[in-house]
Design a protein around this motif. Structure first.
Motif, PDB file in Angstrom:
ATOM      1  N   UNK A 200      -9.819  -1.107  -3.389  1.00 43.36           N
ATOM      2  CA  UNK A 200     -10.131  -0.856  -1.983  1.00 43.36           C
ATOM      3  C   UNK A 200      -9.508   0.466  -1.514  1.00 43.36           C
TER       4      UNK A 200
ATOM      5  N   UNK B 192      -8.229   6.827  -0.391  1.00 46.17           N
ATOM      6  CA  UNK B 192      -6.791   7.107  -0.398  1.00 46.17           C
ATOM      7  C   UNK B 192      -6.296   7.463  -1.802  1.00 46.17           C
TER       8      UNK B 192
ATOM      9  N   UNK C 126     -11.588   3.481  -0.085  1.00 45.49           N
ATOM     10  CA  UNK C 126     -11.231   4.001   1.239  1.00 45.49           C
ATOM     11  C   UNK C 126     -10.841   5.476   1.171  1.00 45.49           C
TER      12      UNK C 126
ATOM     13  N   UNK D  19      -6.563  -4.361  -4.520  1.00 42.09           N
ATOM     14  CA  UNK D  19      -5.973  -3.390  -3.597  1.00 42.09           C
ATOM     15  C   UNK D  19      -6.224  -1.962  -4.091  1.00 42.09           C
TER      16      UNK D  19
ATOM     17  N   UNK E 243       0.837  -1.205   0.000  1.00 43.67           N
ATOM     18  CA  UNK E 243       0.000   0.000   0.000  1.00 43.67           C
ATOM     19  C   UNK E 243       0.877   1.262   0.000  1.00 43.67           C
TER      20      UNK E 243
ATOM     21  N   UNK F 133      -1.993   9.503   4.916  1.00 41.38           N
ATOM     22  CA  UNK F 133      -1.724   8.106   5.238  1.00 41.38           C
ATOM     23  C   UNK F 133      -0.282   7.737   4.903  1.00 41.38           C
TER      24      UNK F 133
END
Lengths: 101, 101
Positions: free
Chosen positions: B54, B60, B58, B51, B15, B85
């Motif tokens: 998601x 991001x 989320x 990924x 991530x 983040x």
DNA sequence: TTTTAAATATCGAATCCCGATATCAATATC
DNA sequence: GATATTGATATCGGGATTCGATATTTAAAA
């Protein structure tokens, strides 16, 4: 769940943390859980024990049972292979860190 | 599979790697796969795309479709939340690294 | 309209993660 | 000695991840 990204990062380090501590001195499950908790990380016993078992069967840890105050504890220390893995993993961790710095 | 410990460490960083690159410039799936491969890491598309999805849901990453030489590509860049983040995750990565150094 | 090709998306099986619950083993208590 | 207690380890079932393989999408080319 707290934070998906940070949680996964932490779990990515879990084998290394285990090797790191098990190299310094014999560790056992509950100790490891408490040690991590002191540093702000929680890990479920349902996660930790299977990891310890797999690291043992992969030859990274070796187990020795000890009777402590009338209770059996399973202490783990690193094998030579485990120490080698730790060395390699530290290097890789640094590489991965550098790349996102 | 190559090496359980190192593989998991790498996936723990995935991530962050995505955020790191998506902050510098818009990225798309295949580019990310190739970029990682150049650095010696392989990731399956069956792992990467979910990924990306998601991380978008989320909040991001944000997506922008672009037509490149007659093909649609889905470019992702970081959101403010994603940048926040990333900052947090870099700090945490350094902490985790320090603890096993 | 069909074909092509780059890229994204999804599938099923295997594995992992988790909190809750069960089990184990040595001593203390009866 | 049988039973309860206690610290610790082990396992369960569900939901999520990871993977390689396969399918789908899309716009241009044929």
């Amino acid at each position: 769940m707290e934070n998906k990204v940070l949680r996964k990062l932490f779990l990515g380090f879990i084998h290394i943390h285990i090797l790191h501590h098990a190299k310094e001195h014999p560790i056992y499950g509950v100790w490891m859980v408490d040690e991590l908790k002191e540093h702000g990380y929680t890990i479920s016993s349902g996660t930790l024990y299977p990891i310890l078992h797999s690291m043992e069967s992969d030859g990274l840890l070796k187990k020795k049972e000890r009777n402590v105050e009338g209770k059996i504890r399973k202490y783990y220390t690193t094998t030579d292979k485990g120490n080698e893995m730790l060395k390699e993993a530290r290097k890789k961790a640094y590489e991965l860190f550098k790349e996102i710095k």
